[in-house]
Design a protein around this motif. Structure first.
Motif, PDB file in Angstrom:
ATOM      1  N   HIS A  28       0.829  -1.201   0.000  1.00 15.53           N
ATOM      2  CA  HIS A  28       0.000   0.000   0.000  1.00 15.53           C
ATOM      3  C   HIS A  28       0.868   1.257   0.000  1.00 15.53           C
ATOM      4  CE1 HIS A  28      -2.681   3.153   1.616  1.00 15.53           C
ATOM      5  NE2 HIS A  28      -3.577   2.539   0.860  1.00 15.53           N
ATOM      6  N   LEU A  48       2.241   1.685  -3.516  1.00 14.25           N
ATOM      7  CA  LEU A  48       1.177   2.070  -4.440  1.00 14.25           C
ATOM      8  C   LEU A  48       0.765   3.518  -4.244  1.00 14.25           C
ATOM      9  CD1 LEU A  48      -1.111  -1.103  -4.353  1.00 14.25           C
ATOM     10  CD2 LEU A  48       0.338  -0.352  -6.235  1.00 14.25           C
ATOM     11  N   THR A  49       0.710   3.940  -2.989  1.00 11.51           N
ATOM     12  CA  THR A  49       0.335   5.324  -2.699  1.00 11.51           C
ATOM     13  C   THR A  49       1.340   6.300  -3.312  1.00 11.51           C
ATOM     14  OG1 THR A  49      -0.748   4.670  -0.630  1.00 11.51           O
ATOM     15  CG2 THR A  49      -0.151   6.990  -0.874  1.00 11.51           C
ATOM     16  N   GLN A  56       0.807   6.293  -6.965  1.00 17.70           N
ATOM     17  CA  GLN A  56      -0.464   6.967  -7.265  1.00 17.70           C
ATOM     18  C   GLN A  56      -0.295   8.482  -7.257  1.00 17.70           C
ATOM     19  OE1 GLN A  56      -3.526   6.639  -4.246  1.00 17.70           O
ATOM     20  NE2 GLN A  56      -5.139   6.574  -5.804  1.00 17.70           N
ATOM     21  N   GLN A  57       0.484   8.972  -6.317  1.00 13.18           N
ATOM     22  CA  GLN A  57       0.734  10.412  -6.239  1.00 13.18           C
ATOM     23  C   GLN A  57       1.450  10.936  -7.480  1.00 13.18           C
ATOM     24  OE1 GLN A  57       2.914  10.680  -2.564  1.00 13.18           O
ATOM     25  NE2 GLN A  57       1.075  10.614  -1.271  1.00 13.18           N
ATOM     26  N   VAL A  99      -0.103   4.793 -11.138  1.00  9.68           N
ATOM     27  CA  VAL A  99      -1.198   3.855 -10.892  1.00  9.68           C
ATOM     28  C   VAL A  99      -2.397   4.647 -10.389  1.00  9.68           C
ATOM     29  CG1 VAL A  99       0.341   1.920 -10.359  1.00  9.68           C
ATOM     30  CG2 VAL A  99      -0.482   3.392  -8.503  1.00  9.68           C
ATOM     31  N   GLN A 100      -3.563   3.999 -10.434  1.00 13.57           N
ATOM     32  CA  GLN A 100      -4.774   4.638  -9.929  1.00 13.57           C
ATOM     33  C   GLN A 100      -5.663   3.596  -9.282  1.00 13.57           C
ATOM     34  OE1 GLN A 100      -6.629   6.383 -13.364  1.00 13.57           O
ATOM     35  NE2 GLN A 100      -6.889   4.436 -14.436  1.00 13.57           N
ATOM     36  N   GLN A 101      -6.517   4.058  -8.385  1.00 11.96           N
ATOM     37  CA  GLN A 101      -7.437   3.162  -7.690  1.00 11.96           C
ATOM     38  C   GLN A 101      -8.863   3.569  -8.048  1.00 11.96           C
ATOM     39  OE1 GLN A 101      -7.196   3.250  -3.392  1.00 11.96           O
ATOM     40  NE2 GLN A 101      -7.697   1.084  -3.226  1.00 11.96           N
ATOM     41  N   THR A 102      -9.624   2.618  -8.560  1.00 18.98           N
ATOM     42  CA  THR A 102     -10.955   2.949  -9.066  1.00 18.98           C
ATOM     43  C   THR A 102     -11.977   1.910  -8.637  1.00 18.98           C
ATOM     44  OG1 THR A 102     -10.494   1.744 -11.117  1.00 18.98           O
ATOM     45  CG2 THR A 102     -10.040   4.112 -11.111  1.00 18.98           C
ATOM     46  N   TRP A 143      -6.699  -1.627  -8.226  1.00 16.37           N
ATOM     47  CA  TRP A 143      -5.570  -0.834  -8.711  1.00 16.37           C
ATOM     48  C   TRP A 143      -5.337  -1.119 -10.188  1.00 16.37           C
ATOM     49  CZ3 TRP A 143      -3.234   2.901  -5.898  1.00 16.37           C
ATOM     50  CH2 TRP A 143      -3.492   2.913  -4.530  1.00 16.37           C
ATOM     51  N   GLY A 190      -1.943   3.941 -14.375  1.00 19.32           N
ATOM     52  CA  GLY A 190      -2.313   5.338 -14.496  1.00 19.32           C
ATOM     53  C   GLY A 190      -1.823   5.963 -15.794  1.00 19.32           C
TER      54      GLY A 190
END
Length: 280
Positions: free
Chosen positions: A63, A66-67, A70-71, A75-78, A84, A87
């Motif tokens: 996590h 991934l965070t 993501q920033q 990657v993205q969480q949807t 995941w 992105g």
């Protein structure tokens, strides 16, 4: 040793901490890239717990990585399940490779290897899907005095050339039917396949063995063995072939040359970032 040069406990600790930090950063980068690869292999998205299990990391570590990605947009969480997925930033970076690819540059060293191994001329062919022909764009000529060459820029019919038949064999039934409807099966020599049923039988054989064979179907006495190169979508768009006179490419050499062009085409596909089309 002067006092200034004498290592102190504080300096040693700082150097050790610096090395540890560097090692930790490399490890995090490696883990992050592995996570990115696993996410890319799951087009519909993947849950954090499943991802952690695949890479062998604790959920908390996964996590955290991934965070961070993501920033940065990699990657993205949807969705309601919080899956995941890749992105936009990852696509942008990957597109840099696509724009820098040069098929001829990538293939030329491999063409030379093929020529040396086969003792015959090797060719790089691309498929013109507007005119529905195969076009020779690269070539390494053999050292034999007698050579049968298709010139650079030369065009060959799909149904009467090794590379062309390899391309036809890479199409699904619907697209194959559309292509043949547009091109027809004109005859060039007595060996040219002009019957749709016979061509379909040959295509089934090509699909089974992985390479195509042209037995004087466009030029009398010329034989050619070819295998397709695939792009990132798994679509055939080019091929590598070996061509030469029938006297130097007898029946007993066909299987060997077929294996040779298959390996070469697979290697170019890999360097190009391509993949074989997935069949159901």
């Amino acid at each position: 040793m002067s006092k200034a040069d004498t290592p102190t406990r504080s300096n040693v600790r700082k150097r050790n901490e610096g090395g540890a930090a560097s090692t930790g950063q490399v490890q995090s980068l490696t883990r992050g890239l592995v996570l990115l690869e696993r996410i890319a292999e799951a087009p519909a998205g993947i849950m954090l717990t499943d991802l952690s299990m695949q890479v062998g990391l604790p959920n908390s570590t996964t996590h955290r990585l991934l965070t961070t990605m993501q920033q940065m947009g990699f990657v993205q969480q949807t969705g309601d399940l919080g899956l995941w997925s890749i992105g936009v930033r990852a696509f942008t970076v990957g597109s840099g490779f696509l724009s820098s690819r040069d098929l001829s540059t990538m293939a030329m060293p491999i063409l030379r290897q093929v020529m040396e191994a086969a003792g015959e001329t090797s060719n790089l062919v691309v498929f013109d899907t507007d005119a529905w022909q195969s076009v020779v764009v690269g070539q390494v000529q053999c050292r034999e005095l007698m050579r049968m060459l298709a010139p650079i820029g030369g065009r060959l019919p799909l149904h009467a050339s090794g590379a062309g038949k390899a391309f036809l064999a890479a199409q699904d039934e619907f697209h194959l039917g559309r292509i043949l409807q547009k091109t027809g099966l004109p005859q060039y020599t007595e060996q040219t396949i002009t019957a749709p049923a016979r061509l379909k039988q040959e295509i089934m054989q090509i699909q089974k063995q992985g390479f195509a064979f042209d037995d004087g179907e466009h030029a009398i006495g010329l034989r050619c063995v070819a295998s397709c190169i695939y792009d990132e979508c798994g679509e055939a768009f080019a091929a590598i072939s070996v061509s030469g006179p029938k006297s130097r490419i007898p029946d007993e050499r066909i299987t060997h040359l077929g294996s040779l062009v298959m390996r070469a085409a697979s290697e170019v596909t890999h360097h190009y970032g391509g993949k074989l089309k997935q069949t159901s």
